[in-house]
Enzyme design. Structure first.
Site, PDB file in Angstrom:
ATOM      1  N   HIS A 195       0.862  -1.181   0.000  1.00  0.00           N
ATOM      2  CA  HIS A 195       0.000   0.000   0.000  1.00  0.00           C
ATOM      3  C   HIS A 195       0.895   1.226   0.000  1.00  0.00           C
ATOM      4  O   HIS A 195       2.074   1.126   0.347  1.00  0.00           O
ATOM      5  CB  HIS A 195      -0.961   0.023   1.187  1.00  0.00           C
ATOM      6  CG  HIS A 195      -0.305  -0.190   2.506  1.00  0.00           C
ATOM      7  ND1 HIS A 195       0.127   0.838   3.279  1.00  0.00           N
ATOM      8  CD2 HIS A 195       0.011  -1.309   3.186  1.00  0.00           C
ATOM      9  CE1 HIS A 195       0.676   0.365   4.378  1.00  0.00           C
ATOM     10  NE2 HIS A 195       0.625  -0.951   4.352  1.00  0.00           N
ATOM     11  N   LYS A 218      -6.550   6.392  -3.886  1.00  0.00           N
ATOM     12  CA  LYS A 218      -6.043   6.432  -2.507  1.00  0.00           C
ATOM     13  C   LYS A 218      -5.273   5.157  -2.153  1.00  0.00           C
ATOM     14  O   LYS A 218      -5.719   4.053  -2.463  1.00  0.00           O
ATOM     15  CB  LYS A 218      -7.240   6.597  -1.560  1.00  0.00           C
ATOM     16  CG  LYS A 218      -6.855   6.917  -0.141  1.00  0.00           C
ATOM     17  CD  LYS A 218      -6.868   8.385   0.117  1.00  0.00           C
ATOM     18  CE  LYS A 218      -6.703   8.689   1.587  1.00  0.00           C
ATOM     19  NZ  LYS A 218      -6.335  10.070   1.828  1.00  0.00           N
ATOM     20  N   HIS A 228      12.335  -3.989   5.623  1.00  0.00           N
ATOM     21  CA  HIS A 228      11.235  -3.051   5.891  1.00  0.00           C
ATOM     22  C   HIS A 228      11.528  -2.126   7.087  1.00  0.00           C
ATOM     23  O   HIS A 228      11.445  -0.898   6.984  1.00  0.00           O
ATOM     24  CB  HIS A 228       9.972  -3.879   6.145  1.00  0.00           C
ATOM     25  CG  HIS A 228       8.709  -3.098   6.200  1.00  0.00           C
ATOM     26  ND1 HIS A 228       7.862  -2.976   5.136  1.00  0.00           N
ATOM     27  CD2 HIS A 228       8.151  -2.390   7.207  1.00  0.00           C
ATOM     28  CE1 HIS A 228       6.830  -2.231   5.472  1.00  0.00           C
ATOM     29  NE2 HIS A 228       6.971  -1.870   6.731  1.00  0.00           N
ATOM     30  N   HIS A 250      12.473   1.928   7.498  1.00  0.00           N
ATOM     31  CA  HIS A 250      11.806   2.889   8.391  1.00  0.00           C
ATOM     32  C   HIS A 250      12.840   3.578   9.295  1.00  0.00           C
ATOM     33  O   HIS A 250      12.794   4.795   9.491  1.00  0.00           O
ATOM     34  CB  HIS A 250      10.780   2.179   9.272  1.00  0.00           C
ATOM     35  CG  HIS A 250       9.454   1.962   8.610  1.00  0.00           C
ATOM     36  ND1 HIS A 250       8.839   2.928   7.848  1.00  0.00           N
ATOM     37  CD2 HIS A 250       8.603   0.899   8.605  1.00  0.00           C
ATOM     38  CE1 HIS A 250       7.675   2.462   7.407  1.00  0.00           C
ATOM     39  NE2 HIS A 250       7.515   1.235   7.845  1.00  0.00           N
ATOM     40  N   GLY A 265       0.970  -2.253  16.015  1.00  0.00           N
ATOM     41  CA  GLY A 265       0.197  -1.726  14.885  1.00  0.00           C
ATOM     42  C   GLY A 265      -1.014  -2.606  14.596  1.00  0.00           C
ATOM     43  O   GLY A 265      -2.117  -2.102  14.361  1.00  0.00           O
ATOM     44  N   ASN A 310       0.766   8.140  15.298  1.00  0.00           N
ATOM     45  CA  ASN A 310      -0.132   8.373  16.422  1.00  0.00           C
ATOM     46  C   ASN A 310       0.420   9.553  17.222  1.00  0.00           C
ATOM     47  O   ASN A 310       1.197   9.409  18.160  1.00  0.00           O
ATOM     48  CB  ASN A 310      -0.222   7.117  17.291  1.00  0.00           C
ATOM     49  CG  ASN A 310      -1.351   7.198  18.306  1.00  0.00           C
ATOM     50  OD1 ASN A 310      -1.516   8.213  18.969  1.00  0.00           O
ATOM     51  ND2 ASN A 310      -2.134   6.158  18.405  1.00  0.00           N
ATOM     52  N   ARG A 329     -14.657  14.341  13.669  1.00  0.00           N
ATOM     53  CA  ARG A 329     -13.212  14.399  13.451  1.00  0.00           C
ATOM     54  C   ARG A 329     -12.650  15.802  13.670  1.00  0.00           C
ATOM     55  O   ARG A 329     -13.189  16.789  13.174  1.00  0.00           O
ATOM     56  CB  ARG A 329     -12.884  13.882  12.057  1.00  0.00           C
ATOM     57  CG  ARG A 329     -13.242  12.405  11.954  1.00  0.00           C
ATOM     58  CD  ARG A 329     -12.962  11.842  10.621  1.00  0.00           C
ATOM     59  NE  ARG A 329     -11.546  11.817  10.319  1.00  0.00           N
ATOM     60  CZ  ARG A 329     -11.060  11.375   9.166  1.00  0.00           C
ATOM     61  NH1 ARG A 329     -11.878  10.928   8.240  1.00  0.00           N
ATOM     62  NH2 ARG A 329      -9.768  11.370   8.959  1.00  0.00           N
ATOM     63  N   ARG A 377      -3.622  18.940  17.504  1.00  0.00           N
ATOM     64  CA  ARG A 377      -2.504  18.328  16.768  1.00  0.00           C
ATOM     65  C   ARG A 377      -1.772  19.461  16.054  1.00  0.00           C
ATOM     66  O   ARG A 377      -2.204  19.941  15.025  1.00  0.00           O
ATOM     67  CB  ARG A 377      -3.082  17.319  15.772  1.00  0.00           C
ATOM     68  CG  ARG A 377      -2.066  16.403  15.158  1.00  0.00           C
ATOM     69  CD  ARG A 377      -2.738  15.481  14.187  1.00  0.00           C
ATOM     70  NE  ARG A 377      -3.250  16.199  13.034  1.00  0.00           N
ATOM     71  CZ  ARG A 377      -4.287  15.822  12.296  1.00  0.00           C
ATOM     72  NH1 ARG A 377      -4.964  14.762  12.618  1.00  0.00           N
ATOM     73  NH2 ARG A 377      -4.655  16.520  11.245  1.00  0.00           N
ATOM     74  N   ASN A 402      -5.887  24.033   9.617  1.00  0.00           N
ATOM     75  CA  ASN A 402      -5.220  23.474   8.443  1.00  0.00           C
ATOM     76  C   ASN A 402      -5.622  22.019   8.264  1.00  0.00           C
ATOM     77  O   ASN A 402      -5.313  21.175   9.090  1.00  0.00           O
ATOM     78  CB  ASN A 402      -3.692  23.568   8.615  1.00  0.00           C
ATOM     79  CG  ASN A 402      -2.944  22.897   7.471  1.00  0.00           C
ATOM     80  OD1 ASN A 402      -3.542  22.520   6.460  1.00  0.00           O
ATOM     81  ND2 ASN A 402      -1.644  22.742   7.637  1.00  0.00           N
TER      82      ASN A 402
END
Lengths: 611, 49
Positions: free
Chosen positions: A11, A36, A131, A135, A185, A313, A456, A525, A555
């Site tokens: 993805h 998406k 992987h 990261h 996760g 998060n 939200r 946030r 924003n």
């Protein structure tokens, strides 16, 4: 030396280009294909990265893919063997995909890349990184630190679900890993599934829902679902989960434990779901804090870098920052798998080819994460004209003045300026902006512009120099990855009747001087806006502050629910015409909705599959 | 051919020769499934696939 990093086939496909260790371009494929989480080969993203650096494939020395397919296949087989004969239905679905395609990813990559350059020696120049190493590299090498502990957490890579690495200069070494199926996760995703949201995109919604609830189920989660140790390592009781053998995240036993079935997509969100969200959020924070505290004690390091999907998060990140076990915390803005492309390229350069790290002078190397396409003013005008738009071209100062006026008058503004952001957040390059002082702004933007759930929250952009006057935060947060509270003196006391409200009803109560960006628990946030990385956006907020006394703007990303963030001026114009946005500023062009040809309005609400 | 060679190298480096019979069995079973099934579409659980 030019190195191209790629992530694809799972993805969020993406490409990133580094030139002698400098990050010059990075973009996600979904922005170009308008699909998406597009998982296809990132053809458009590669073309963009090369074009942005005036290069073609001949100029690329190595291509590095962000994970190792064989290792993933090994995990897949061993998992099926471990659980056999359970898991046949999953096996039946997975194996054909692997046998037809995924097992041959190297060939697939080679073939796709050969269309760019047939005579290239792909055998030698196509490399693979792991992987979590990708990261970790994306978190450490662009960070402002010479040395740091790097913690990565996500669903799963090959085997690792979390890893710890030590970074020093141009060296990076993974020192420990937590392996599948024990994954923070996946635990969060299991609750995302249970609360009726889409796995891998609805996690933000669970995090946004959490402040409406009480973490009353956290003790049950600790008692039954995970065995958590002092250092933050844990094991999940697989008898409650279905992801190893089935096609869902959780099973009936999981639902029985909490007493309600899995919420259907269209079922009402109740207080129960809010409490569940609050509980998994509290558990996640506890796990992350235990990990970071143990790492600080073990290593004595003052610097922490974070990446992997869990590092998005931002509520947990804020807790880590305020915990002060580490003096400095830096989070990779593209912490998800798209950022793996950047990490893979950096792995190739520093670890495989042992090249030194460019001097950062105490600043991060992400350039505000503005690494995507940009358009010259003449091109913007041409593209808007071709799309049938009616616009006025203003001088930069006039344009900023006009937009600041519109914002102060309560209008919703589409703001398309400079390079597109790399990562899931819009940071003032492809943003929808609003006045945070307006009590109705959050509801209006959610329902009339973004077409998304009314619960939200929206995020504030605040001038870096003013952040401490409005929020309980002293540090930089340029990538909107830290949550902190609105300062008590900016809050508004709630009446007894308002206090008694619960759940989503709370949202309609103005809780501060900037209600549109204040969540029900007074958190926000935060994006700090810096004059050196985005001078135009900084100037706009400054102008808004001159007019209103408020150095904060709402924003949110420039898209509707389910749509990738806009990439081109045409995308921006189409989104503008499909929503109730009032004004659009693209470069120095300003468009008012009333001036546009009504025939160009389109039904945008149902144009994208909901996320 | 290069694929088989790479797979062999992989098993050698990882010391996972015990996976070989399983891989062969899966290729047979999987091959049958591929033949029986019209299309191979991955469901959206990224954890496994």
């Amino acid at each position: 030396m030019r190195i191209l990093g790629l992530s694809a086939y799972y993805h969020d496909s993406a490409a990133a280009l580094i030139d002698d260790g400098r990050i010059v371009a990075a973009a996600q494929e979904e922005r170009f294909t308008r699909k998406k989480h597009d998982a296809g080969f990132p053809k458009n993203a590669i073309e963009y990265c090369l074009r942005a650096n005036d290069a073609d494939m001949h100029d690329v020395d190595y291509v590095v893919f962000y994970d190792k397919p064989f290792l993933k296949f090994e995990r897949l087989l061993e998992t099926y063997v471990a659980f056999a004969p359970r898991g046949f239905s999953s096996f039946r679905m997975a194996i054909p995909v692997w046998l037809r395609e995924k097992l041959f990813q190297k060939d697939l990559l080679r073939k796709s890349l050969k269309t760019h350059l047939p005579d290239f020696d792909w055998q030698e120049r196509l490399l693979f990184s792991e992987h979590h190493l990708s990261h970790a590299a994306s978190a450490f090498f662009p960070s402002p630190f010479d040395d740091a502990v790097v913690l990565t957490m996500d669903g799963v890579g090959e085997w690792a679900t979390s890893s710890v690495a030590m970074g020093t200069g141009s060296k990076l070494e993974v020192t420990k890993e937590l392996h599948f199926p024990h994954s923070l996760g996946l635990l969060y995703s299991a609750f995302t599934y249970y609360t009726g949201f889409k796995v891998n995109s609805g996690e933000y919604k669970v995090m946004g829902l959490a402040p409406y609830g009480e973490p009353k189920y956290a003790p049950i989660i600790f008692e039954h679902l995970l065995d958590l140790k002092d250092d933050g390592s844990f094991r999940l009781d697989q008898s409650y989960f279905d992801y190893c053998t089935g096609l869902t995240m959780t099973n009936d036993r999981f639902a029985d434990l909490f007493g309600e079935p899995v919420r259907g997509e269209d079922d009402l969100l109740t207080q129960f779901h809010m409490d569940i969200a609050a509980s998994i959020q509290a558990v996640t924070e506890e796990v992350v804090l235990r990990m970071t505290r143990a790492l600080a004690q073990e290593t004595g390091s003052r610097n922490l870098c974070l990446a992997g999907g869990v590092a998005l998060n931002c509520v947990a990140n804020g807790k880590v920052l305020r915990d002060e076990t580490f003096e400095n915390v830096w989070v990779q803005p593209a912490a998800g798998d798209a950022g793996g492309a950047l990490g893979a390229a950096l792995c190739g350069y520093h670890l495989f080819k042992e090249q030194p790290r460019p001097v950062n002078n105490g600043r991060d190397a992400m350039a505000g994460s503005y690494l995507g396409p940009t358009f010259a003013q003449s091109e913007i005008e041409q593209r808007l004209t071709d799309a049938g738009a009616k616009y006025t071209v203003l001088e930069e100062g006039q344009m900023i003045d006009r937009v600041a006026d519109d914002l102060a008058d309560g209008r919703a503004v589409g703001w398309f300026q400079g390079r597109m952001e790399f990562g899931p957040r819009a940071l003032g390059g492809r943003s929808i902006l609003g006045d945070p002082r307006s009590p109705s702004m959050q509801k209006n933007l959610n329902l009339k512009v973004k077409y998304r759930e009314s619960f939200r929250p929206f995020a504030p952009s605040v001038l870096r120099e003013d952040v401490a006057d409005w929020f309980e935060l002293e540090a930089d947060s340029p990538y909107m990855l830290i949550v902190a509270d609105v300062r008590p003196d900016k809050r508004r006391a709630m009446s007894d009747a308002e206090q008694a409200l619960f759940g989503i009803d709370k949202l309609n109560v103005a809780r501060s001087e900037i209600p549109a960006v204040t969540h029900v628990d007074y958190s926000a946030r935060i994006q700090t806006v810096h004059a050196d990385t985005n001078p135009r956006y900084h100037a706009l907020i400054n102008r808004f502050k001159d007019k209103t006394g408020c150095p904060v703007l709402v924003n949110t990303s420039f898209n509707v629910r389910g749509e990738p963030i806009v990439c081109t001026p045409e995308d921006a114009f189409h989104c503008f015409m499909g929503t109730e946005l009032d004004v659009l500023a693209v470069g120095n062009c300003v468009l008012a909705k009333d001036d546009q040809d009504p025939k160009l309005k389109r039904d945008y609400k149902d144009a994208f599959e909901l996320d | 051919m290069s694929f088989i060679l790479e797979l062999w190298k992989f098993l050698r480096v990882r010391k996972k020769f015990w996976l070989l019979p399983i891989i062969l069995m899966m290729v047979v079973f999987g091959g049958l499934i591929v033949l029986v099934q019209g299309s191979a579409v991955a469901p959206f659980i990224y954890t496994i696939f």
